[in-house]
Design an enzyme around this catalytic site. Structure first.
Site, mmCIF file in Angstrom:
data_model
loop_
_atom_site.group_PDB
_atom_site.id
_atom_site.type_symbol
_atom_site.label_atom_id
_atom_site.label_comp_id
_atom_site.label_asym_id
_atom_site.label_seq_id
_atom_site.Cartn_x
_atom_site.Cartn_y
_atom_site.Cartn_z
ATOM 1 N N ASP A 224 -65.817 34.679 -29.358
ATOM 2 C CA ASP A 224 -67.177 34.311 -28.949
ATOM 3 C C ASP A 224 -68.058 35.496 -29.309
ATOM 4 O OD1 ASP A 224 -66.059 32.060 -27.888
ATOM 5 O OD2 ASP A 224 -66.404 32.575 -25.800
ATOM 6 N N ASP A 379 -67.733 21.135 -24.487
ATOM 7 C CA ASP A 379 -67.796 22.052 -23.336
ATOM 8 C C ASP A 379 -67.889 21.236 -22.049
ATOM 9 O OD1 ASP A 379 -67.949 24.380 -25.021
ATOM 10 O OD2 ASP A 379 -70.061 23.944 -25.362
HETATM 11 O O1 1PR Z 1 -73.884 24.172 -28.984
HETATM 12 O O2 1PR Z 1 -73.446 23.853 -31.398
HETATM 13 O O3 1PR Z 1 -74.841 25.773 -30.605
HETATM 14 O O4 1PR Z 1 -72.397 25.716 -30.224
HETATM 15 C C1 1PR Z 1 -72.273 26.747 -29.302
HETATM 16 C C2 1PR Z 1 -70.822 27.092 -29.210
HETATM 17 O O5 1PR Z 1 -70.706 28.247 -28.399
HETATM 18 C C3 1PR Z 1 -70.000 25.992 -28.576
HETATM 19 O O6 1PR Z 1 -68.820 25.825 -29.314
HETATM 20 C C4 1PR Z 1 -69.678 26.524 -27.172
HETATM 21 O O7 1PR Z 1 -68.352 26.190 -26.798
HETATM 22 C C5 1PR Z 1 -69.778 28.018 -27.357
HETATM 23 N N1 1PR Z 1 -70.292 28.719 -26.173
HETATM 24 C C6 1PR Z 1 -71.556 28.683 -25.733
HETATM 25 N N2 1PR Z 1 -71.673 29.468 -24.644
HETATM 26 C C7 1PR Z 1 -70.478 29.995 -24.393
HETATM 27 C C8 1PR Z 1 -70.136 30.920 -23.331
HETATM 28 O O8 1PR Z 1 -68.981 31.310 -23.123
HETATM 29 N N3 1PR Z 1 -71.126 31.323 -22.545
HETATM 30 N N4 1PR Z 1 -68.322 29.843 -25.465
HETATM 31 C C9 1PR Z 1 -69.604 29.526 -25.359
HETATM 32 C C10 1PR Z 1 -67.413 28.987 -25.300
HETATM 33 C C11 1PR Z 1 -65.235 28.815 -24.960
HETATM 34 C C12 1PR Z 1 -64.086 29.016 -25.775
HETATM 35 C C13 1PR Z 1 -63.282 30.180 -25.245
HETATM 36 C C14 1PR Z 1 -62.114 29.460 -24.652
HETATM 37 C C15 1PR Z 1 -60.903 30.289 -24.461
HETATM 38 N N5 1PR Z 1 -66.272 29.691 -25.327
HETATM 39 O O9 1PR Z 1 -64.317 29.063 -27.090
HETATM 40 O O10 1PR Z 1 -63.059 31.016 -26.284
HETATM 41 O O11 1PR Z 1 -62.530 28.903 -23.399
HETATM 42 O O12 1PR Z 1 -61.126 31.281 -23.533
HETATM 43 P P1 1PR Z 1 -59.938 31.884 -22.698
HETATM 44 O O13 1PR Z 1 -58.712 31.838 -23.535
HETATM 45 O O14 1PR Z 1 -60.346 33.297 -22.432
HETATM 46 O O15 1PR Z 1 -59.828 31.073 -21.452
HETATM 47 P P2 1PR Z 1 -73.708 24.824 -30.299
#
Ligand code: 1PR
Length: 524
Positions: A224, A379
């Site tokens: 991320d 999400d």
């Molecule tokens: O909506 O098309 O602009 O895409 C935004 C992207 O950014 C989406 O794929 C969304 O999942 C991601 N995103 C947005 N905000 C966050 C955040 O964390 N605040 N990250 C985010 C999402 C989730 C996973 C993470 C897993 C594994 N991250 O990708 O890496 O949950 O984590 P873990 O193994 O530590 O539990 P758009």
């Protein structure tokens, strides 16, 4: 000097990077004359078969290509370029192929997930110089919905099993072509390319080839990425999507460096999510493009990029389509793009109007770059209810009751990184996205994200039942056992994790070692 036939349809940067990493220089084809004078021609086919043949014709490259092939000069075709050597394809019934090898291209007819995405083995049918230093047990990266079928076995170099046995590469004189992507197959793939480029190498047959091949369960490292308060692009990680600790954005390292580390540790794929791109315009976010360009120089497994892929109008009224944004990412080295927020809005519109427009980001990008290039990042967040018919969403009975003892829940889609909940469930979202042309689902879970408590198996099973495309389970991995659990208790094709890798709690190598004798994986 290696000549590369780039007809402008996708990520050829990886092929160029892979060849350059072997110490060769690459020139690209601009005209028929470039093919005529080529010494070794590499043709990476990407995307749609019909589009590829049309572009080759428009650019008047079919005649020189046929001349080159009939002269039996060194040729290496990849993926759709293998398919181009046959007579026709079900993907574009009106288009004829180059007809160098008798046969046709057919869509997979199997109950397994299509596209066939991931690392599978090969069964070698004849000696070739591309197998020097090859044990025969290597796995190579495939991504395709169609495969070739030949009328004569003379040219079959390898076969692979996926539901049934199909031809995974061919060799006819100096012409070699593979359905798998050597440029995305780590050290094994680089070895194949190196062997092809050195035309003096002997033809050999590997010592040990499997009787049957099996697709490996993939382990994906996710980064991320966002700017921190000092303006540096860093890898961060949230707890249930909250990436701040004591008011600051967590900084877990530099994207390019971490991606390279995970590649050397044995990650089967790398995913970058530009997590704040929903509020900025990603084409202005040059550092992210730079991250891809630099990473693809020395990371030879598939790269996915997500964040901000949608139509956009800037302050001056200039319109950019999601396709343009995606194209920029592909040109910078991405193999797949992932769409989050926009997918939710598209599906809401389709459900409201009852029809697809053909113009959504999912449809447009899939049409040009192929379904396999379009990942939907979901999400979702659990919402508990008391009865299966309490809401008009797909509700499941859960083993983990809610705070008031509720035995049922549905998974609410969110947009903008979990900031806004919508009236749409994850099962419906993924089903409609598949119909629109998505090739894979990246299934996060806000409740599980960063908790180290294991994947949400109920969510994964519910989505897996609704779609036929591959599903990447994400969020919650806290131990190697959690990977075994997700691969044995669900049918997920891949599992993605972030926190445990970034914090070095369980390195990828350890996860793979633990899984090695238990399930099919690509060994480190
Ligand atoms: O909506 O098309 O602009 O895409 C935004 C992207 O950014 C989406 O794929 C969304 O999942 C991601 N995103 C947005 N905000 C966050 C955040 O964390 N605040 N990250 C985010 C999402 C989730 C996973 C993470 C897993 C594994 N991250 O990708 O890496 O949950 O984590 P873990 O193994 O530590 O539990 P758009």
């Amino acid at each position: 000097m290696i000549t590369l036939l780039d007809y402008g349809a996708g990520n050829v940067r990886s092929v160029i990077n892979a060849i350059e990493s072997l110490g060769e220089t690459v020139v690209t084809v601009h005209s028929a004359a470039d093919i005529d004078k080529a010494e070794r021609l590499v043709f990476p086919g990407v995307g749609n078969y019909g589009a590829m043949m049309q572009i080759l014709r428009q650019k008047q490259l079919i005649e020189p290509l046929l001349r080159y092939l009939h002269d039996d000069r060194p040729f290496f075709g990849i993926c759709v370029a293998l398919q181009a050597l046959f007579n026709s394809s079900e993907e574009a019934p009106g288009e004829s192929g180059l007809g160098i090898i008798p046969g046709r291209v057919k869509r997979f007819t199997t109950e397994l997930a299509v596209p066939h995405i991931g690392w599978n083995g090969i069964k070698v049918q004849q000696p070739s110089r591309i197998f020097n230093d090859f044990s025969g047990k290597e796995k190579l990266y495939f991504v395709h919905s169609y495969h070739v079928e030949t009328d004569s076995n003379d040219a079959v170099l390898t076969t692979t099993d996926y539901g049934y046995e199909f031809v995974s590469s061919i060799q006819k004189g100096n012409i070699i072509a593979t359905q798998f992507h050597p440029e995305k197959s780590g050290p094994a793939g680089l070895k194949i390319l190196e062997n092809f480029l050195d035309t003096t190498r002997q033809t050999v047959i590997p010592q040990t080839c499997p009787q049957t091949t099996r697709l490996a369960s993939r382990i994906i490292a996710c980064l991320d990425v966002r700017s921190n308060d000092q303006g540096d692009l860093v890898v961060t990680k949230g707890d249930q999507y909250d990436v701040r600790e004591d008011g600051n954005v967590r900084n877990l390292g530099l994207p390019v460096q971490l991606a390279r580390e995970y590649y050397t540790q044995g990650a089967d794929e790398i995913t970058f999510l530009n997590i704040t791109a929903f509020r900025d315009f990603p084409l202005k976010d040059m550092p992210m493009l730079e991250v891809l360009q630099k990473t693809s120089k020395n990371v030879f497994v598939p790269l996915t990029i997500g964040g901000g892929i949608r139509d956009f109008t800037d302050r001056n009224g200039k319109h950019y389509s999601a396709l343009e944004v995606a194209s920029e990412y592909f040109r910078s080295g991405a193999d797949k793009i992932s769409i989050g927020s926009d997918a939710v809005l598209i599906v809401e519109e389709v459900l409201k109007t009852g029809k697809a427009t053909g113009m959504s980001s999912i449809e447009q990008i899939a049409r040009v770059y192929g379904n396999q290039a379009v990942v939907i990042s979901v999400d979702p967040r659990r919402v508990y209810v008391n009865a299966p018919d309490a809401v008009s969403h797909t509700v499941i009975e859960t083993e983990f009751p809610g705070p008031n003892g509720e035995k049922y829940c549905w998974y609410q889609c969110t947009i903008k990184g979990g900031r806004e909940g919508r009236d749409l469930d994850a099962v419906t979202l993924t089903r409609v996205c598949e119909q629109l042309g998505a090739g894979e689902i990246l299934l996060n879970c806000i409740d599980k994200d960063g908790t180290n408590s294991g994947f949400d198996l109920e969510l994964i099973n519910a989505v897996k039942e609704a779609v036929t495309i591959p599903v990447i389970a994400s969020s919650g991995a806290g131990s190697a056992e959690h990977f075994l659990e997700v691969f044995t208790q669900t049918k997920a094709e891949a599992a993605l994790a972030a926190g445990i890798f970034h914090r070095n709690e369980v390195p990828i190598g350890e996860v793979k070692q633990f899984l090695q004798d238990k399930i099919e994986i690509r060994p480190v």
